[in-house]
Design an enzyme around this catalytic site. Structure first.
Site, PDB file in Angstrom:
ATOM      1  N   SER A  69       0.821  -1.215   0.000  1.00 10.13           N
ATOM      2  CA  SER A  69       0.000   0.000   0.000  1.00 10.13           C
ATOM      3  C   SER A  69       0.855   1.264   0.000  1.00 10.13           C
ATOM      4  CB  SER A  69      -0.919  -0.005   1.223  1.00 10.13           C
ATOM      5  OG  SER A  69      -1.550   1.246   1.323  1.00 10.13           O
TER       6      SER A  69
ATOM      7  N   GLY B  63       0.858  -2.175   4.166  1.00 10.83           N
ATOM      8  CA  GLY B  63       1.421  -0.824   4.056  1.00 10.83           C
ATOM      9  C   GLY B  63       2.631  -0.671   4.940  1.00 10.83           C
TER      10      GLY B  63
ATOM     11  N   ASP C  27      -7.047  -6.223   3.843  1.00 16.24           N
ATOM     12  CA  ASP C  27      -6.367  -4.931   3.958  1.00 16.24           C
ATOM     13  C   ASP C  27      -6.443  -4.408   5.385  1.00 16.24           C
ATOM     14  OD1 ASP C  27      -5.366  -2.382   3.531  1.00 16.24           O
ATOM     15  OD2 ASP C  27      -7.002  -1.723   2.227  1.00 16.24           O
TER      16      ASP C  27
ATOM     17  N   MET D 293     -11.855  -5.418   4.768  1.00 12.89           N
ATOM     18  CA  MET D 293     -11.041  -4.546   5.626  1.00 12.89           C
ATOM     19  C   MET D 293     -10.829  -5.236   6.976  1.00 12.89           C
ATOM     20  SD  MET D 293     -10.274  -1.957   3.796  1.00 12.89           S
ATOM     21  CE  MET D 293      -9.290  -1.223   5.129  1.00 12.89           C
TER      22      MET D 293
ATOM     23  N   MET E  50     -11.806   5.146  -0.903  1.00 12.23           N
ATOM     24  CA  MET E  50     -12.538   5.329   0.352  1.00 12.23           C
ATOM     25  C   MET E  50     -13.208   6.689   0.299  1.00 12.23           C
ATOM     26  SD  MET E  50      -9.672   3.767   2.869  1.00 12.23           S
ATOM     27  CE  MET E  50      -8.457   3.759   1.579  1.00 12.23           C
TER      28      MET E  50
ATOM     29  N   GLY F 233      -3.413  -3.983   8.891  1.00  6.90           N
ATOM     30  CA  GLY F 233      -2.705  -4.684   9.966  1.00  6.90           C
ATOM     31  C   GLY F 233      -2.055  -5.978   9.532  1.00  6.90           C
TER      32      GLY F 233
ATOM     33  N   MET G 180      -8.639   8.757  -0.322  1.00  2.04           N
ATOM     34  CA  MET G 180      -9.562   9.116   0.779  1.00  2.04           C
ATOM     35  C   MET G 180     -10.094  10.522   0.575  1.00  2.04           C
ATOM     36  SD  MET G 180      -7.299   7.811   3.975  1.00  2.04           S
ATOM     37  CE  MET G 180      -6.368   6.288   3.897  1.00  2.04           C
TER      38      MET G 180
ATOM     39  N   ASP H 190      -4.628   3.937  -1.988  1.00  6.43           N
ATOM     40  CA  ASP H 190      -5.744   4.323  -1.120  1.00  6.43           C
ATOM     41  C   ASP H 190      -6.128   5.777  -1.326  1.00  6.43           C
ATOM     42  OD1 ASP H 190      -6.079   1.926   0.631  1.00  6.43           O
ATOM     43  OD2 ASP H 190      -3.981   2.337   1.104  1.00  6.43           O
TER      44      ASP H 190
ATOM     45  N   GLY I 103      -3.098   4.050   7.943  1.00  2.45           N
ATOM     46  CA  GLY I 103      -2.159   2.932   7.945  1.00  2.45           C
ATOM     47  C   GLY I 103      -1.717   2.656   9.376  1.00  2.45           C
ATOM     48  N   GLY I 104      -1.074   1.528   9.590  1.00  2.00           N
ATOM     49  CA  GLY I 104      -0.454   1.234  10.876  1.00  2.00           C
ATOM     50  C   GLY I 104      -1.396   0.895  12.014  1.00  2.00           C
TER      51      GLY I 104
ATOM     52  N   HIS J 158      -1.140  -1.139  -4.311  1.00  2.00           N
ATOM     53  CA  HIS J 158      -2.426  -0.765  -3.706  1.00  2.00           C
ATOM     54  C   HIS J 158      -2.436   0.746  -3.453  1.00  2.00           C
ATOM     55  CE1 HIS J 158      -6.064  -1.714  -1.364  1.00  2.00           C
ATOM     56  NE2 HIS J 158      -5.657  -0.780  -0.510  1.00  2.00           N
TER      57      HIS J 158
ATOM     58  N   HIS K  94      -8.110   1.555  -4.357  1.00  2.00           N
ATOM     59  CA  HIS K  94      -9.101   1.395  -3.282  1.00  2.00           C
ATOM     60  C   HIS K  94      -9.663   2.778  -2.952  1.00  2.00           C
ATOM     61  CE1 HIS K  94      -9.633   0.363   1.306  1.00  2.00           C
ATOM     62  NE2 HIS K  94     -10.793   0.546   0.711  1.00  2.00           N
TER      63      HIS K  94
HETATM   64  C1  DX5 Z   1      -6.374   1.780   5.376  1.00  3.14           C
HETATM   65  C2  DX5 Z   1      -5.935   1.446   3.986  1.00  3.14           C
HETATM   66  C3  DX5 Z   1      -4.844   0.449   3.932  1.00  3.14           C
HETATM   67  C4  DX5 Z   1      -3.570   0.850   4.647  1.00  3.14           C
HETATM   68  C5  DX5 Z   1      -3.026  -0.400   5.250  1.00  3.14           C
HETATM   69  O1  DX5 Z   1      -7.549   2.467   5.328  1.00  3.14           O
HETATM   70  O2  DX5 Z   1      -7.009   0.924   3.219  1.00  3.14           O
HETATM   71  O3  DX5 Z   1      -4.560   0.040   2.587  1.00  3.14           O
HETATM   72  O4  DX5 Z   1      -2.603   1.436   3.809  1.00  3.14           O
HETATM   73  O5  DX5 Z   1      -1.977  -0.078   6.072  1.00  3.14           O
HETATM   74  P1  DX5 Z   1      -1.333  -1.100   7.088  1.00  3.14           P
HETATM   75  O6  DX5 Z   1      -0.894  -2.288   6.288  1.00  3.14           O
HETATM   76  O7  DX5 Z   1      -0.232  -0.337   7.694  1.00  3.14           O
HETATM   77  O8  DX5 Z   1      -2.416  -1.487   8.076  1.00  3.14           O
HETATM   78 ZN    ZN Z   2      -6.559   0.059   1.216  1.00  3.94          ZN
END
Ligand code: DX5
Ligand code: ZN
Length: 215
Positions: free
Chosen positions: A5, A194, A172, A134, A65, A174, A34, A32, A141-142, A30, A63
């Site tokens: 990601s 990510g 997607d 999800m 959002m 964690g 937003m 994201d 992320g994280g 990937h 993706h």
């Molecule tokens: C969160 C995103 C993910 C994010 C995942 O809303 O959709 O794609 O980047 O990040 P990690 O892998 O750090 O959870």
């Molecule tokens: Zn994502």
């Protein structure tokens, strides 16, 4: 398959990030997007992504959002995206949106948030190419993996296999070596990661580790 990601990449040095990425075992990138409305955060938009698309040599897994994702089908297609994922929760007329994505020449994915049961997908699973589950609440992320997500993937695997649909299951949020294995064993086909990948001093090694789960 592995879909690192971009959200966790070093945005001040995207060229170097794409250099190791292009040479890695990663299958897709990937992306994201937003809007600060559907999720409580804003990431990057199409003017930035156009430049990333130029230097990325792997298929783009977008993706969205955002609310009303159907407004951006052309922009996503113009990036050259392989797959466009929209949220079930953002699309009251999901069947129509899936059709529009296909008409634009892309694969179509539907994404569900942690609180959305897989059962709502029963009547759309034949029409989509991918379901994105999800395993954190979307927006950042994280975050920590939600363990219940593995059970959702197991139920979704059964639903897809018994329906005769060819939809892939992507997960997607964690994902690391341990949670990746749990999700792969539960029936996932694609792992998004990510922070586990981009946060490492050797991101290509982390990609290889996750790709190795299928060997
Ligand atoms: C969160 C995103 C993910 C994010 C995942 O809303 O959709 O794609 O980047 O990040 P990690 O892998 O750090 O959870
Ligand atoms: Zn994502």
């Amino acid at each position: 398959m592995i879909s690192p990601s971009l959200l966790s990449a070093d945005f001040s040095d995207l060229k170097s990030e794409m250099q190791w990425f292009n040479g890695s075992t990663a299958d897709w990138l990937h992306i994201d997007v937003m809007d600060g409305v559907f999720v409580p955060n804003i990431s990057f938009g199409f003017p930035v992504l156009k430049h990333v698309a130029k230097i990325c040599q792997k298929p783009l897994d977008v993706h969205l959002m955002i609310v009303q994702p159907e407004k951006f089908i052309e922009e996503v297609r113009d990036l050259g995206a392989h797959i466009m994922n929209v949220h079930y929760e953002a699309c009251p007329h999901l069947h129509r949106v899936i059709g529009q994505i296909h008409e634009a020449g892309m694969k179509a994915g539907v994404t569900i948030c942690p609180a959305t049961p897989v059962s709502v997908l029963e009547d759309i699973v034949y029409d989509v190419d991918l379901v994105l589950v999800m395993s954190v609440n979307p927006g950042f992320g994280g975050q920590r993996f939600i363990p219940h997500s593995a059970d959702k993937v197991r139920r979704l695997r059964k639903m897809i296999d018994s329906s005769g649909s060819n939809a892939l299951i992507e997960v997607d949020g964690g994902i690391n070596g341990d949670t990746g294995r749990i999700m792969k064993d539960a029936g996932a086909d694609v792992l998004v990661a990510g922070s586990y990948i981009f946060g490492s001093p050797d991101p290509a090694a982390r990609c290889a580790e996750l790709s190795g789960l299928w060997k």
